[in-house]
Design a protein around this motif. Sequence first.
Motif, PDB file in Angstrom:
ATOM      1  N   GLY A  49     -42.594  89.339 -45.287  1.00 13.14           N
ATOM      2  CA  GLY A  49     -42.385  90.175 -46.473  1.00 13.14           C
ATOM      3  C   GLY A  49     -41.492  91.349 -46.125  1.00 13.14           C
ATOM      4  N   LYS A  50     -41.915  92.564 -46.512  1.00 11.89           N
ATOM      5  CA  LYS A  50     -41.098  93.763 -46.291  1.00 11.89           C
ATOM      6  C   LYS A  50     -41.784  94.718 -45.316  1.00 11.89           C
ATOM      7  CE  LYS A  50     -38.563  94.136 -50.686  1.00 11.89           C
ATOM      8  NZ  LYS A  50     -38.266  95.028 -51.842  1.00 11.89           N
ATOM      9  N   THR A  51     -40.964  95.558 -44.684  1.00  8.95           N
ATOM     10  CA  THR A  51     -41.468  96.651 -43.874  1.00  8.95           C
ATOM     11  C   THR A  51     -40.748  97.924 -44.314  1.00  8.95           C
ATOM     12  OG1 THR A  51     -41.874  97.461 -41.624  1.00  8.95           O
ATOM     13  CG2 THR A  51     -39.820  96.255 -41.993  1.00  8.95           C
ATOM     14  N   TYR A  52     -41.326  99.091 -44.046  1.00 14.23           N
ATOM     15  CA  TYR A  52     -40.822 100.323 -44.672  1.00 14.23           C
ATOM     16  C   TYR A  52     -40.399 101.399 -43.674  1.00 14.23           C
ATOM     17  CZ  TYR A  52     -42.461  98.366 -49.057  1.00 14.23           C
ATOM     18  OH  TYR A  52     -42.622  97.547 -50.157  1.00 14.23           O
ATOM     19  N   THR A  53     -40.441 101.109 -42.381  1.00  9.91           N
ATOM     20  CA  THR A  53     -40.078 102.113 -41.383  1.00  9.91           C
ATOM     21  C   THR A  53     -38.558 102.307 -41.360  1.00  9.91           C
ATOM     22  OG1 THR A  53     -41.911 101.311 -40.040  1.00  9.91           O
ATOM     23  CG2 THR A  53     -40.354 102.804 -38.980  1.00  9.91           C
ATOM     24  N   THR A  54     -38.106 103.540 -41.465  1.00 12.66           N
ATOM     25  CA  THR A  54     -36.685 103.848 -41.337  1.00 12.66           C
ATOM     26  C   THR A  54     -36.370 104.030 -39.859  1.00 12.66           C
ATOM     27  OG1 THR A  54     -36.632 104.931 -43.492  1.00 12.66           O
ATOM     28  CG2 THR A  54     -34.840 105.451 -41.980  1.00 12.66           C
ATOM     29  N   CYS A  55     -35.518 103.162 -39.314  1.00 15.77           N
ATOM     30  CA  CYS A  55     -35.214 103.229 -37.890  1.00 15.77           C
ATOM     31  C   CYS A  55     -33.875 102.559 -37.619  1.00 15.77           C
ATOM     32  CB  CYS A  55     -36.315 102.548 -37.072  1.00 15.77           C
ATOM     33  SG  CYS A  55     -36.569 100.812 -37.504  1.00 15.77           S
ATOM     34  N   GLY A  56     -33.312 102.856 -36.458  1.00 14.02           N
ATOM     35  CA  GLY A  56     -32.044 102.260 -36.094  1.00 14.02           C
ATOM     36  C   GLY A  56     -30.965 103.308 -35.905  1.00 14.02           C
ATOM     37  N   THR A  57     -29.711 102.902 -36.047  1.00 15.57           N
ATOM     38  CA  THR A  57     -28.550 103.766 -35.858  1.00 15.57           C
ATOM     39  C   THR A  57     -27.888 103.996 -37.213  1.00 15.57           C
ATOM     40  OG1 THR A  57     -28.240 102.827 -33.651  1.00 15.57           O
ATOM     41  CG2 THR A  57     -26.358 103.978 -34.619  1.00 15.57           C
ATOM     42  N   PRO A  58     -27.711 105.251 -37.639  1.00 19.52           N
ATOM     43  CA  PRO A  58     -27.207 105.542 -38.990  1.00 19.52           C
ATOM     44  C   PRO A  58     -25.968 104.745 -39.407  1.00 19.52           C
ATOM     45  CG  PRO A  58     -27.933 107.576 -37.972  1.00 19.52           C
ATOM     46  CD  PRO A  58     -28.055 106.508 -36.919  1.00 19.52           C
ATOM     47  N   ASP A  59     -24.992 104.574 -38.506  1.00 21.61           N
ATOM     48  CA  ASP A  59     -23.779 103.819 -38.855  1.00 21.61           C
ATOM     49  C   ASP A  59     -24.101 102.389 -39.302  1.00 21.61           C
ATOM     50  OD1 ASP A  59     -21.493 105.526 -38.514  1.00 21.61           O
ATOM     51  OD2 ASP A  59     -21.921 105.556 -36.377  1.00 21.61           O
ATOM     52  N   TYR A  60     -25.248 101.889 -38.867  1.00 18.42           N
ATOM     53  CA  TYR A  60     -25.613 100.495 -39.126  1.00 18.42           C
ATOM     54  C   TYR A  60     -26.715 100.347 -40.182  1.00 18.42           C
ATOM     55  CZ  TYR A  60     -22.670  98.619 -35.421  1.00 18.42           C
ATOM     56  OH  TYR A  60     -21.589  98.228 -34.673  1.00 18.42           O
ATOM     57  N   PHE A  61     -27.126 101.457 -40.800  1.00 23.50           N
ATOM     58  CA  PHE A  61     -28.182 101.408 -41.806  1.00 23.50           C
ATOM     59  C   PHE A  61     -27.744 100.613 -43.040  1.00 23.50           C
ATOM     60  CE2 PHE A  61     -31.076 105.367 -40.996  1.00 23.50           C
ATOM     61  CZ  PHE A  61     -31.457 104.815 -39.794  1.00 23.50           C
ATOM     62  N   ALA A  62     -28.689  99.909 -43.634  1.00 23.78           N
ATOM     63  CA  ALA A  62     -28.476  99.248 -44.922  1.00 23.78           C
ATOM     64  C   ALA A  62     -28.937 100.194 -46.039  1.00 23.78           C
ATOM     65  CB  ALA A  62     -29.274  97.950 -44.985  1.00 23.78           C
ATOM     66  N   PRO A  63     -28.409 100.034 -47.258  1.00 26.06           N
ATOM     67  CA  PRO A  63     -28.800 100.918 -48.364  1.00 26.06           C
ATOM     68  C   PRO A  63     -30.302 100.936 -48.611  1.00 26.06           C
ATOM     69  CG  PRO A  63     -26.881  99.630 -48.994  1.00 26.06           C
ATOM     70  CD  PRO A  63     -27.350  99.092 -47.670  1.00 26.06           C
ATOM     71  N   GLU A  64     -30.958  99.778 -48.479  1.00 27.15           N
ATOM     72  CA  GLU A  64     -32.401  99.731 -48.758  1.00 27.15           C
ATOM     73  C   GLU A  64     -33.202 100.482 -47.707  1.00 27.15           C
ATOM     74  OE1 GLU A  64     -31.406  95.573 -46.960  1.00 27.15           O
ATOM     75  OE2 GLU A  64     -30.431  97.125 -48.172  1.00 27.15           O
ATOM     76  N   MET A  65     -32.669 100.601 -46.474  1.00 28.79           N
ATOM     77  CA  MET A  65     -33.361 101.373 -45.451  1.00 28.79           C
ATOM     78  C   MET A  65     -33.213 102.868 -45.719  1.00 28.79           C
ATOM     79  SD  MET A  65     -33.169 101.044 -41.305  1.00 28.79           S
ATOM     80  CE  MET A  65     -34.010  99.465 -41.214  1.00 28.79           C
ATOM     81  N   ILE A  66     -32.025 103.277 -46.164  1.00 33.37           N
ATOM     82  CA  ILE A  66     -31.801 104.681 -46.509  1.00 33.37           C
ATOM     83  C   ILE A  66     -32.715 105.097 -47.661  1.00 33.37           C
ATOM     84  CG2 ILE A  66     -30.103 106.308 -47.469  1.00 33.37           C
ATOM     85  CD1 ILE A  66     -27.946 104.662 -45.978  1.00 33.37           C
ATOM     86  N   ALA A  67     -32.895 104.196 -48.622  1.00 36.82           N
ATOM     87  CA  ALA A  67     -33.711 104.487 -49.803  1.00 36.82           C
ATOM     88  C   ALA A  67     -35.210 104.343 -49.545  1.00 36.82           C
ATOM     89  CB  ALA A  67     -33.295 103.561 -50.952  1.00 36.82           C
ATOM     90  N   SER A  68     -35.582 103.880 -48.339  1.00 38.50           N
ATOM     91  CA  SER A  68     -36.993 103.611 -48.010  1.00 38.50           C
ATOM     92  C   SER A  68     -37.646 102.706 -49.054  1.00 38.50           C
ATOM     93  CB  SER A  68     -37.787 104.930 -47.892  1.00 38.50           C
ATOM     94  OG  SER A  68     -37.268 105.736 -46.864  1.00 38.50           O
ATOM     95  N   ALA A  69     -36.862 101.712 -49.506  1.00 39.31           N
ATOM     96  CA  ALA A  69     -37.336 100.807 -50.553  1.00 39.31           C
ATOM     97  C   ALA A  69     -37.997  99.552 -49.984  1.00 39.31           C
ATOM     98  CB  ALA A  69     -36.152 100.397 -51.442  1.00 39.31           C
ATOM     99  N   GLY A  70     -38.119  99.515 -48.660  1.00 38.77           N
ATOM    100  CA  GLY A  70     -38.636  98.312 -48.017  1.00 38.77           C
ATOM    101  C   GLY A  70     -37.485  97.401 -47.650  1.00 38.77           C
TER     102      GLY A  70
END
Length: 235
Positions: free
Chosen positions: A105-126
């Motif tokens: 399913g989905k996970t909600y932790t924001t992690c990784g390298t900002p240059d490589y973030f996806a929009p859904e990770m920035i929005a904490s939408a899962g």
Amino acid sequence: MKSGMQQNVLNEKNVQIMCDSPFIIKLYETYNGTQSLYFLLEPALGGLFGKEGHAKFYVAGVVNAFEHLHGKKIIFRDLKPENLLLTELGHIKLTDMGLAKVVVGKTYTTCGTPDYFAPEMIASAGHTMAVDWRSECVLSFELMAGHPPFESAHPMQIYQKVNKGITKVNFPNKMKGVVEDLVKNLCKKEPADRLPMRKGGAGNVRKHAWFNTFEWEKYDNGNMPSPYKPQVRGA
């Protein structure tokens, strides 16, 4: 222990030990010391080297690594050039499972390298494994252009550029055509619209025009000569 990271280390070990792919660094054993925990990992003594043929060779390795991880419900979440290693023969290996996670399913932790973030990770939408394919888009661009598509000196500016989307990015002339099409199809804002998330999965990347003359069977079996063989001074 001071920062309460014990479970994170155990998770990294458990995820790493699940992996058995020639495109992922192997974990052979773990040890306890008096002050430290030790991971005995497969050595990869080379370093990345760039041109279109090299980029294609390395991107293909990440496709295979992600296919292996996603088959085990593992999301990697930390793709970047620093987490790609080369063997002494020039073959690519994905490394560092510190942020990898088994997810149904989905996970909600924001992690990784900002240059490589996806929009859904920035929005904490899962997020799902679709974030890995989004990071493949950024890697492909960076290997070809020499810099990531959404780069900026400040994370908040990076996030703004990410949310504006790949269509607002200027592609260098050497990326016009089929490679631009691949990057844009990997970088769709909606996770379900990204190329490997559609019917056909990772096979959609393999069949893309950029890989038109690429011999996947030879590559998968380790029989394709690497375009760059590192000069390793010694083991």
